[in-house]
Write a protein that holds these residues in place. Structure first.
Motif, short mmCIF file in Angstrom:
data_model
loop_
_atom_site.label_atom_id
_atom_site.label_comp_id
_atom_site.label_asym_id
_atom_site.label_seq_id
_atom_site.Cartn_x
_atom_site.Cartn_y
_atom_site.Cartn_z
N VAL A 183 -1.40 -9.10 8.36
CA VAL A 183 -0.59 -7.91 8.58
C VAL A 183 0.32 -8.19 9.77
N VAL A 184 1.61 -7.93 9.62
CA VAL A 184 2.54 -8.20 10.72
C VAL A 184 3.22 -6.92 11.20
N HIS A 185 3.48 -6.89 12.49
CA HIS A 185 4.39 -5.90 13.06
C HIS A 185 5.67 -6.66 13.39
N PHE A 186 6.79 -6.20 12.84
CA PHE A 186 8.05 -6.89 13.10
C PHE A 186 8.97 -6.02 13.97
N CYS A 187 9.72 -6.68 14.81
CA CYS A 187 10.65 -5.99 15.70
C CYS A 187 11.70 -6.98 16.17
N GLY A 188 12.72 -6.49 16.83
CA GLY A 188 13.74 -7.41 17.35
C GLY A 188 15.04 -6.71 17.66
N HIS A 189 15.97 -7.52 18.16
CA HIS A 189 17.26 -6.98 18.58
C HIS A 189 18.10 -6.52 17.40
N ARG A 190 18.96 -5.56 17.67
CA ARG A 190 19.95 -5.14 16.70
C ARG A 190 21.08 -6.17 16.68
N ILE A 191 21.94 -6.03 15.69
CA ILE A 191 23.06 -6.94 15.55
C ILE A 191 24.35 -6.13 15.49
N LEU A 192 25.35 -6.59 16.20
CA LEU A 192 26.67 -5.95 16.18
C LEU A 192 27.73 -7.02 16.05
N PRO A 193 28.81 -6.73 15.33
CA PRO A 193 29.85 -7.75 15.16
C PRO A 193 30.36 -8.30 16.48
N ALA A 194 30.40 -7.45 17.50
CA ALA A 194 30.93 -7.89 18.79
C ALA A 194 29.93 -8.72 19.58
N GLY A 195 28.69 -8.77 19.15
CA GLY A 195 27.69 -9.56 19.85
C GLY A 195 27.45 -9.07 21.26
N GLU A 196 27.22 -7.77 21.41
CA GLU A 196 27.01 -7.21 22.74
C GLU A 196 25.74 -7.78 23.36
N TYR A 197 25.68 -7.71 24.69
CA TYR A 197 24.51 -8.22 25.41
C TYR A 197 23.25 -7.47 24.95
N GLY A 198 22.19 -8.23 24.74
CA GLY A 198 20.94 -7.63 24.30
C GLY A 198 20.83 -7.53 22.79
N ARG A 199 21.88 -7.94 22.09
CA ARG A 199 21.85 -7.95 20.63
C ARG A 199 22.33 -9.32 20.18
N PHE A 200 21.71 -9.87 19.15
CA PHE A 200 22.12 -11.23 18.79
C PHE A 200 23.39 -11.20 17.94
N PRO A 201 24.22 -12.20 18.08
CA PRO A 201 25.50 -12.23 17.38
C PRO A 201 25.36 -12.50 15.89
N LEU A 317 -8.80 -4.27 6.64
CA LEU A 317 -8.78 -5.33 5.63
C LEU A 317 -9.48 -6.61 6.08
N GLU A 318 -10.12 -6.57 7.27
CA GLU A 318 -10.82 -7.75 7.77
C GLU A 318 -9.89 -8.96 7.83
N THR A 319 -8.69 -8.74 8.34
CA THR A 319 -7.72 -9.83 8.44
C THR A 319 -7.05 -9.78 9.80
N GLY A 320 -6.08 -10.68 10.02
CA GLY A 320 -5.42 -10.75 11.30
C GLY A 320 -4.17 -9.90 11.37
N ALA A 321 -3.85 -9.45 12.59
CA ALA A 321 -2.60 -8.75 12.86
C ALA A 321 -1.77 -9.63 13.78
N HIS A 322 -0.46 -9.72 13.51
CA HIS A 322 0.40 -10.64 14.23
C HIS A 322 1.77 -9.99 14.42
N GLN A 323 2.31 -10.06 15.62
CA GLN A 323 3.66 -9.54 15.84
C GLN A 323 4.67 -10.66 15.70
N VAL A 324 5.79 -10.37 15.02
CA VAL A 324 6.90 -11.30 14.91
C VAL A 324 8.12 -10.61 15.52
N ALA A 325 8.61 -11.15 16.63
CA ALA A 325 9.70 -10.51 17.38
C ALA A 325 10.91 -11.43 17.47
N VAL A 326 12.07 -10.91 17.12
CA VAL A 326 13.34 -11.62 17.32
C VAL A 326 13.86 -11.17 18.68
#
Length: 365
Positions: A183-201, A317-326
């Protein structure tokens, strides 16, 4: 009663057992299947008590009660399933000889000649108890190939067989064929055409998607929880859906307002991609019925709900939890954002993988 027991409400289930008079019901007047189910309700609750009390060293007495109850049901009905449950409880109660005898009875039973999931895992559990690892491995392979065995069923199986492996000193990796997906928890930066700071281009989108695909494959991810902001969230959701995983979406507030604040600004076809992911999600949860009002704490609240959902589902579910962060690796002292999500997850002790991106500046030219 089984629903209460599976939810961990053992005391409530036990009260209902007495309330319904199931301890005095005449099983001889009932259909065999129903009589068998009722016969093992009390041992099932005793087993749950034993497992719950292992951490305080008070499990043996409850395990012995459960073992005696399952053994009595086995003598009355002759079911190898009851024999194996009794064997495992005798093992926990500290009587390996009785455990071995009952496990061998189950293995010798003509009822375990099928190739269905429950026959196979019952045979595997009995084989582990008598140290027949070759037979256990063959049976687990049959269970894995049976085409049955829902995640919740496998969780029940795994919980008990992990106990057997622990008590017998067997490497639990033998259970890999029936392991539930991560089971994964996913998260990460937003994306903007201008590639603002804190968001990936935008130029990094293909690399991020490829990294998500590789990471989910390595983790054997089959269930994902997260939000659906333009950028990392939607890319992760698409990657999970493309691999046939179960997607659970948590939005911080009203859907339309979320689209305005977290999707539209990215331009392109992100709104259409959001809609496709949302339509394919197994569940959609709205964290708060309140308005956004430019308060970032609502995003943190949403992320915490998604993380909690992932951790609870993994435990069930007797399984692992893992975070995937961009994440671009930049610390944050705000109340919400990818850095905060990474820090919050890290406090749980569960593992994580960070897919690195730049600080909002295009790379390579």
């Amino acid at each position: 009663m089984l629903a209460l027991a599976r939810a961990g409400a053992t005391s409530q289930a036990r009260r209902r057992y007495a309330q319904f008079g199931l301890d005095t019901v005449d099983l001889s007047n009932l259909p065999p299947k129903l009589a068998g189910d009722i016969a093992v309700l009390a041992p099932r609750l005793d087993k749950d008590e034993a497992l719950a009390r292992r951490s305080v060293g008070d499990a043996a007495a409850w395990a012995e009660r459960a073992a005696a109850g399952y053994a009595a049901a086995h003598e009355r009905i002759g079911s190898p399933y009851h024999a194996v449950n009794a064997a495992t409880m005798w093992l926990l109660a500290g009587d390996p000889d009785r455990a071995g005898e009952l496990a061998q009875e189950a293995l010798d039973s003509s009822e375990l000649q099928g190739h269905g999931y429950w026959d196979a895992v019952t045979e595997a559990e009995a084989a582990l108890i008598v140290d027949d690892l070759d037979r256990a491995e063959r049976s687990l392979a049959i269970a894995a190939d049976s085409g049955t065995g829902e995640p919740s069923q496998r969780a029940t199986t795994l919980k008990q067989m992990k106990l057997v492996c622990e008590l017998k000193g067997i490497d639990p990796e033998v259970l890999a064929p029936i392991r539930n997906p991560t089971v994964v928890h996913f998260c990460g930066h937003r994306i903007l055409p201008a590639g603002e700071y804190g968001r990936f281009p935008a130029v990094e989108e293909p690399q991020v998607r490829a990294a998500l695909d590789d990471t989910f494959e390595q983790l054997e991810a089959g269930i994902g929880f997260g939000s659906l902001a333009a950028g990392a969230d939607i890319l992760a959701a698409e990657a999970l859906l493309d691999r046939g995983a179960e997607l659970h979406v948590v939005l911080p507030f009203d859907r339309d307002e979320f689209v305005r604040t977290s999707v539209v600004s990215a331009g392109g076809d992100w709104v259409q991609r959001f809609e496709r992911c949302l339509a394919s999600a197994a569940t959609v949860e709205i964290a708060s019925a309140g308005e956004y009002l430019d308060d970032p704490v609502m995003f943190d609240f949403c992320a915490r709900i998604a993380m909690g959902d992932a951790l609870i589902r993994a435990r069930m579910l007797e399984t692992g939890a893992h975070q995937v962060a961009v994440w671009d690796g930049t610390p944050s002292y705000g109340v919400a954002g990818t850095a905060v999500d990474v820090r919050t997850w890290g406090a749980t002790g569960a593992p994580s993988t960070v897919i690195p991106v730049s600080h909002g500046r295009p790379t390579g030219g």
